[in-house]
Design a protein around this motif. Structure first.
Motif, mmCIF file in Angstrom:
data_model
loop_
_atom_site.group_PDB
_atom_site.id
_atom_site.type_symbol
_atom_site.label_atom_id
_atom_site.label_comp_id
_atom_site.label_asym_id
_atom_site.label_seq_id
_atom_site.Cartn_x
_atom_site.Cartn_y
_atom_site.Cartn_z
ATOM 1 N N VAL A 82 42.358 43.781 40.740
ATOM 2 C CA VAL A 82 43.040 44.408 40.349
ATOM 3 C C VAL A 82 43.769 44.597 39.594
ATOM 4 O O VAL A 82 43.866 43.975 38.592
ATOM 5 N N ASP A 83 43.104 46.195 38.732
ATOM 6 C CA ASP A 83 44.088 46.586 37.448
ATOM 7 C C ASP A 83 43.135 45.131 36.157
ATOM 8 O O ASP A 83 44.322 44.992 35.344
ATOM 9 N N GLY A 84 42.474 45.050 36.078
ATOM 10 C CA GLY A 84 41.355 44.221 34.901
ATOM 11 C C GLY A 84 41.767 42.667 35.151
ATOM 12 O O GLY A 84 41.565 42.296 34.804
ATOM 13 N N GLU A 85 43.180 42.076 36.469
ATOM 14 C CA GLU A 85 42.940 41.117 36.482
ATOM 15 C C GLU A 85 42.907 40.496 37.478
ATOM 16 O O GLU A 85 42.503 41.056 38.705
ATOM 17 N N PRO A 88 46.274 38.708 43.029
ATOM 18 C CA PRO A 88 47.514 38.172 43.384
ATOM 19 C C PRO A 88 46.992 37.631 44.543
ATOM 20 O O PRO A 88 48.022 36.205 44.734
ATOM 21 N N LEU A 89 46.356 38.682 45.383
ATOM 22 C CA LEU A 89 46.231 37.950 46.956
ATOM 23 C C LEU A 89 44.973 37.258 46.936
ATOM 24 O O LEU A 89 45.031 36.153 47.970
ATOM 25 N N LEU A 90 44.485 36.417 45.918
ATOM 26 C CA LEU A 90 43.174 35.168 46.171
ATOM 27 C C LEU A 90 43.798 34.345 45.915
ATOM 28 O O LEU A 90 42.784 33.726 47.323
ATOM 29 N N GLU A 111 38.647 46.301 40.574
ATOM 30 C CA GLU A 111 38.410 47.194 39.152
ATOM 31 C C GLU A 111 38.222 45.288 37.673
ATOM 32 O O GLU A 111 39.892 45.167 37.847
ATOM 33 N N PRO A 112 37.629 45.268 37.752
ATOM 34 C CA PRO A 112 37.208 44.381 36.474
ATOM 35 C C PRO A 112 38.129 44.390 34.822
ATOM 36 O O PRO A 112 37.982 44.450 34.397
ATOM 37 N N GLY A 113 38.100 45.890 35.191
ATOM 38 C CA GLY A 113 38.477 46.682 33.551
ATOM 39 C C GLY A 113 36.770 46.304 32.900
ATOM 40 O O GLY A 113 36.032 45.852 33.376
#
Length: 212
Positions: A82-85, A88-90, A111-113
């Motif tokens: 999400v947004d390249g990172e 946080p829900l992983l 979205e890996p960026g």
């Protein structure tokens, strides 16, 4: 149906009944067993949206699957990146997979960026997981492109990220890509196996326990 190779039935096969709420996934365990399959793939979107109720569903399905001798995969149609990172829900998804007793949990790429950076926390979470984790090509404009998916898989392998890849032929067809042509480009992490030496340490033990 079952033979020398594992055969899993994705509960999406019962989409019409699940959408109509005329069945729940726990009820499908016996039906999948009757088909002669070796495993069942549970879909997160057809579980309760309420955390406590969802946990109870996962525990029920886990118990039924163990009793039936079926292996379990967990399909989570949410983004790994999400947004390249890393999302946080992983860790929450991985905890659910553990509750389910799943051997594998599958997520969308997200979205890996343009560049993969700051992967330490992701690697740590994946190594601590009781299930192997895979990503798949999806039906989005970006992650349905062979060049994008192939490049990401190469980058993940180069950085020793312990994640596998699920080759979804149906999604390739949806995106207008010939699955036969896509196979060589995604060979790096195909078949859902993380790089050798980077598989979750409890995965083999969990699988052995399932086969019991």
């Amino acid at each position: 149906m079952s033979g020398s190779r594992p055969v899993f039935v994705n509960t999406m096969v019962y989409k019409e009944a699940l959408d109509a709420s005329t069945t729940v996934q726990a009820d499908l365990v016996a039906e999948v067993l009757a088909l002669g399959a070796t495993g069942i793939e549970i879909r997160r979107e057809y579980l309760s949206p309420e955390p406590a109720a969802r946990r109870e569903e996962l525990l029920t399905i886990a118990g039924l699957a163990t009793e039936a001798g079926l292996e379990v995969y967990y399909s989570v149609p949410e983004s790994l990146f999400v947004d390249g990172e890393a999302s946080p829900l992983l860790t929450g998804y991985l905890d659910e997979a553990a509750t389910l007793g799943a051997l594998s949990v599958k997520l969308n790429i997200g979205e890996p960026g343009d560049e993969l950076t700051g992967l330490g926390s992701l690697v740590e979470a994946l190594l601590a997981a009781s299930a192997r984790v895979t990503i798949e090509n999806d039906q989005t404009a970006r992650n349905g492109r062979l060049d994008v998916v192939a490049a990401l898989l190469r980058d993940l392998r180069a950085q020793n990220v312990p994640i596998g890849y699920t080759f979804d032929a149906g999604n390739w067809l949806w995106a207008g890509v010939d699955p036969v042509a896509a196979r060589p480009g995604t060979r790096a992490l195909r078949d859902g196996l993380p790089p050798e030496g980077h598989r979750p340490p409890r995965w083999a033990a969990l699988r052995a326990a399932r086969r019991g």
